[in-house]
Motif scaffolding. Structure first.
Motif, short mmCIF file in Angstrom:
data_model
loop_
_atom_site.label_atom_id
_atom_site.label_comp_id
_atom_site.label_asym_id
_atom_site.label_seq_id
_atom_site.Cartn_x
_atom_site.Cartn_y
_atom_site.Cartn_z
N ILE A 305 5.90 14.19 11.24
CA ILE A 305 5.33 13.43 10.11
C ILE A 305 5.46 14.21 8.90
N PRO A 306 6.42 14.34 7.99
CA PRO A 306 6.51 15.13 6.77
C PRO A 306 4.96 15.48 6.03
N SER A 307 4.61 16.65 5.59
CA SER A 307 3.02 16.83 5.41
C SER A 307 3.20 17.87 4.22
N GLY A 308 2.41 18.11 3.65
CA GLY A 308 2.33 18.99 2.51
C GLY A 308 0.79 19.75 2.40
N CYS A 309 -0.21 18.94 1.53
CA CYS A 309 -1.36 19.80 1.41
C CYS A 309 -2.21 19.81 2.53
N THR A 310 -2.06 18.71 3.32
CA THR A 310 -3.10 18.32 4.62
C THR A 310 -4.46 18.07 4.28
N PHE A 311 -4.94 17.64 3.11
CA PHE A 311 -6.30 17.44 2.72
C PHE A 311 -6.40 16.15 1.93
N GLY A 312 -5.11 15.41 1.70
CA GLY A 312 -5.15 14.02 1.29
C GLY A 312 -5.09 14.03 -0.37
N VAL A 313 -4.31 14.89 -0.76
CA VAL A 313 -3.92 15.12 -2.29
C VAL A 313 -2.61 14.75 -2.42
N CYS A 314 -1.45 15.12 -1.82
CA CYS A 314 -0.20 15.12 -2.34
C CYS A 314 0.56 13.97 -1.86
N GLY A 315 0.17 13.16 -0.95
CA GLY A 315 0.62 11.89 -0.26
C GLY A 315 1.86 11.82 0.52
N THR A 316 2.35 13.11 0.81
CA THR A 316 3.41 13.54 1.33
C THR A 316 3.58 12.56 2.87
N CYS A 317 2.30 12.63 3.61
CA CYS A 317 2.35 12.19 4.90
C CYS A 317 1.96 10.83 4.82
N LYS A 318 2.15 9.83 3.94
CA LYS A 318 1.86 8.34 4.02
C LYS A 318 2.69 7.75 4.90
N VAL A 319 2.09 7.01 5.72
CA VAL A 319 2.73 6.42 6.97
C VAL A 319 2.06 5.04 7.18
N LYS A 320 2.93 3.99 7.65
CA LYS A 320 2.29 2.51 7.86
C LYS A 320 1.65 2.30 8.97
N LYS A 321 0.39 1.66 8.90
CA LYS A 321 -0.41 1.45 10.25
C LYS A 321 -0.21 -0.13 10.35
N THR A 322 0.06 -0.42 11.44
CA THR A 322 0.59 -1.89 11.75
C THR A 322 -0.51 -2.36 12.48
N SER A 323 -1.62 -1.61 12.96
CA SER A 323 -2.80 -2.41 13.82
C SER A 323 -3.83 -1.12 14.02
N GLY A 324 -5.00 -1.95 14.25
CA GLY A 324 -6.08 -0.88 14.42
C GLY A 324 -6.72 -0.31 13.16
N GLU A 325 -7.86 0.45 13.25
CA GLU A 325 -8.67 1.03 12.23
C GLU A 325 -8.75 2.44 12.12
N VAL A 326 -8.55 3.21 10.96
CA VAL A 326 -8.81 4.46 10.98
C VAL A 326 -9.97 4.92 10.00
N HIS A 327 -10.28 5.98 9.93
CA HIS A 327 -11.30 6.45 9.09
C HIS A 327 -10.64 7.53 8.27
N MET A 328 -10.33 7.20 6.97
CA MET A 328 -9.66 8.12 6.11
C MET A 328 -10.43 8.40 4.68
N VAL A 329 -10.44 9.71 4.63
CA VAL A 329 -11.27 10.28 3.44
C VAL A 329 -10.16 11.20 2.62
N HIS A 330 -9.58 10.45 1.63
CA HIS A 330 -8.73 11.20 0.94
C HIS A 330 -9.00 11.70 -0.24
N SER A 331 -8.24 12.58 -0.80
CA SER A 331 -8.61 13.03 -2.15
C SER A 331 -7.58 12.98 -3.29
N GLY A 332 -7.28 11.50 -3.42
CA GLY A 332 -6.31 10.90 -4.52
C GLY A 332 -5.00 10.73 -4.06
N GLY A 333 -4.45 10.89 -3.23
CA GLY A 333 -3.06 10.98 -2.61
C GLY A 333 -2.52 9.53 -2.14
#
Length: 359
Positions: A305-333
């Motif tokens: 999964i392409p990634s950059g900052c690894t703490f939720g700023v750059c948005g590089t690692c954005k992927v589509k979730k098709t089912s289930g729940e995640v707990h996401m704490v991002h920094s504006g990405g």
């Protein structure tokens, strides 16, 4: 308006059997004013920094009772102030802003409330507020400043625009006269034709680290809209903060029990709870812990999964979730629109139960 005597050391303590007289009205920000009250008898006020008072307001059609946090410091017992902001559809606060003037007397009840500084406030503090939620923080900061000892406060105030930063000048005055008040402002957008060089956007964990790198050592007091406080709790939980040291007060509903200040039904990923991530495009399924991120699990499974900052700023690692729940704490990405469409940032999303993503 008759002169009110100053309280002395033998002056009785004010009780709500006596009405309060408004002695001053001060504009603070758009639709925000500070009202200062004194008892006609000259009685003194005794309260704790962060507590509230209930005012009986004579609006057309019958009086209404509204609760407001005291914004002044209890170090000065001669008066107390409340700073009020009119919300859409408000009745009592709107009446105060339009009609309450110096010399008018109104019935009041209190002070009361469990959200306040401890009896011996000698610790390290982190105050986080949004909108009119800054009022109890002003009382607390003023108390620590006025008692004559060097405080240790990191003060973070969030607002929509710089013009909406209540108490900005007063806080800056205090901050330039002590080394113990570190002041930080966050706004969503700048005012027209005004330069803003501070933080802009929504408060996030990256900002917290830049503003207050020793936040783990501080007692946190938070006040603001419910969604804002929930976001602050998510940030602190994600960063491993000891939530027994976290306290909050909603400016819409003051806490009536200690549990309301310190106990919350937040989703917090647990290291000893198992989860599963299904990478649907790759036909790979992996078991993991709730504290593992989608990105880390993908890498362990040999997926990219392409990634950059690894703490939720750059948005590089954005992927589509098709089912289930995640707990996401991002920094504006990631935008709210993308979240609503089912996208997540893999670097800061923890699986809760079974989650399927398009990877």
């Amino acid at each position: 308006m008759a002169m009110i005597p100053m309280p002395g050391k033998d002056t009785s303590v004010w009780t709500d059997n006596e009405p309060l007289e408004c002695v001053n009205v001060l504009p603070e920000a758009p639709n925000v004013k500070t009202f200062t009250f004194r008892p006609p008898s000259g009685a003194r006020f005794v309260y704790k920094a962060g507590q509230f008072i209930t005012l009986d307001l004579p609006v057309p059609g019958g009086s209404v009772q509204r609760t407001y946090t005291i914004s002044s410091s209890p170090v000065n017992q001669a008066y107390l102030s409340v700073t009020v902001k009119a919300q859409e559809g408000s009745i009592g606060t709107r009446w105060m802003l339009d009609h309450l003037e110096a010399g008018m007397r109104i019935k009041a009840f209190g002070p009361a409330g469990l959200f306040h500084l401890p009896p011996n406030p000698d610790g390290k503090y982190l105050f986080i507020s949004a909108g009119s939620g800054v009022t109890p923080m002003m009382s607390m900061a003023g108390t620590l400043f006025e008692r004559g000892e060097e405080p240790d406060i990191c003060f973070i105030q969030c607002a929509n625009r710089p013009a909406d930063l209540i108490f900005r000048k007063r806080l800056e005055y205090m901050a330039c006269r002590t080394n113990g008040l570190a002041l930080h402002f966050v706004v969503n957008q700048a005012d027209p034709y005004e330069v803003w060089t501070g933080y802009r956007g929504y408060f996030n964990q990256l900002m917290l680290g830049l503003m207050c790198n020793d936040y783990l050592e501080r007692d946190v007091y938070c006040c603001g809209p419910e969604g804002f406080m929930e976001g602050v709790r998510e940030i602190l939980n994600a960063l491993g903060y000891d939530m027994d040291r976290y306290h909050q007060e909603s400016f819409q509903a003051p806490a009536e029990t200690k549990a309301e200040l310190t106990e919350f039904d937040d989703v917090v990923p647990q290291e000893d709870t198992q989860a599963q991530i299904v990478f649907s495009n790759s036909g790979v399924s992996a078991w993991c812990s709730e504290t593992d991120t989608v990105l880390a699990v993908a890498k362990d499974a040999g997926l990219n999964i392409p990634s950059g900052c690894t703490f939720g700023v750059c948005g590089t690692c954005k992927v589509k979730k098709t089912s289930g729940e995640v707990h996401m704490v991002h920094s504006g990405g990631i935008s709210d629109e993308d979240v609503d469409a089912g996208f997540i940032l893999a670097c800061c999303s923890n699986p809760i139960g079974t989650v399927e993503v398009e990877v």
